[in-house]
Design an enzyme around this catalytic site. Sequence first.
Site, PDB file in Angstrom:
ATOM      1  CG  ASP A  80      -0.341  -0.100   2.520  1.00  0.00           C
ATOM      2  OD1 ASP A  80       0.901  -0.174   2.584  1.00  0.00           O
ATOM      3  OD2 ASP A  80      -1.080  -0.081   3.535  1.00  0.00           O
ATOM      4  CG  ASP A 106       0.386  -4.139   1.968  1.00  0.00           C
ATOM      5  OD1 ASP A 106       0.535  -5.088   2.773  1.00  0.00           O
ATOM      6  OD2 ASP A 106       1.197  -3.200   1.867  1.00  0.00           O
ATOM      7  CD  GLU A 158       7.602  -0.260   7.828  1.00  0.00           C
ATOM      8  OE1 GLU A 158       6.658  -0.986   7.462  1.00  0.00           O
ATOM      9  OE2 GLU A 158       7.789   0.900   7.382  1.00  0.00           O
TER      10      GLU A 158
HETATM   11  O1  KIV Z   1       3.561  -1.149   1.648  1.00  0.00           O
HETATM   12  C1  KIV Z   1       4.762  -1.472   1.738  1.00  0.00           C
HETATM   13  O2  KIV Z   1       5.600  -1.170   0.877  1.00  0.00           O
HETATM   14  C2  KIV Z   1       5.167  -2.245   2.897  1.00  0.00           C
HETATM   15  C3  KIV Z   1       6.643  -2.441   3.111  1.00  0.00           C
HETATM   16  C4  KIV Z   1       7.250  -1.222   3.675  1.00  0.00           C
HETATM   17  C5  KIV Z   1       6.932  -3.635   3.928  1.00  0.00           C
HETATM   18  O3  KIV Z   1       4.360  -2.670   3.671  1.00  0.00           O
END
Ligand code: KIV
Length: 272
Positions: free
Chosen positions: A52, A91, A190
């Site tokens: 996301d 995501d 993270e």
């Molecule tokens: O949305 C994304 O790019 C992420 C990464 C930072 C793991 O969740």
Amino acid sequence: MSTAKKEYKRITVKSLTEMKRNNEKISMLTAYDYTMARIIDNAGVDVILVGDSASNVMAGHETTLPITLDQMIYHASSVLRAVERSLVVVDLPFGSYQSDPKEALRSAIRIMKESGGHSVKLEGGSEVKDSIKRILHAGIPVMGHLGLTPQSIYKFGTYTVRAKEKAEAEKLKEDALALQRWGCFAIVLEKVPAALAQEVADSLTIPVIGIGAGSGVDGQVLVSHDMFGMTHEFNPRFLRRYLNLYEEMGNAVGQYVKDVKDVDFPNDKEQY
Ligand code: KIV
């Protein structure tokens, strides 16, 4: 003992567990469109995340909150058309899984059906337990995400390192164990202290993929636009830029503009 790495024609959630067991680190990068996904898949990355973070790097929003489920499905479909080998994780965007488990399952099913994604990722631990379990019960692989969870940025108020204090570190460790127990196939950690991340990775049999979580975890993920140096204002300590495309692409555009103005492009060979 041979140190040769096993060749995988297609990466599955099972391959990732096997990689962890064999001490092979897992590589993961984001992609949001066909062309980028083709390059990344071809170059041999294990996992492609349709993150996301598209909300930031593709749409220019300040946070990941505005991106919608429809927009995530659009990005994921483009990526899936390109991918032959990598495992694709998509995501679940903010608002598509937090309010109730049935809605979470509906959102995950839409991603799987409409984009062809191989799995979903969502942020949080015990707070979203019922949503995670519901999605898993439907046979959809789930990747967890703990530590700095950007969808909660207004709760945190800052993008600094999480779980430096004991209470937050303890909750994170409990959540990681619970995600594994419920059946998640991997976890993203993270921006947490490297020692804590290593402790979590060592306590689990499922892989822990870090971003700003040090080298003691089972794999690494970066946002591809940051890693290629297409973004230039975002400079966290954990980021390694492998190219400086912001400058290189800017120079190319400058040269193109000059060539057009000077009537140097197109030349005799570049026309019919
Ligand atoms: O949305 C994304 O790019 C992420 C990464 C930072 C793991 O969740």
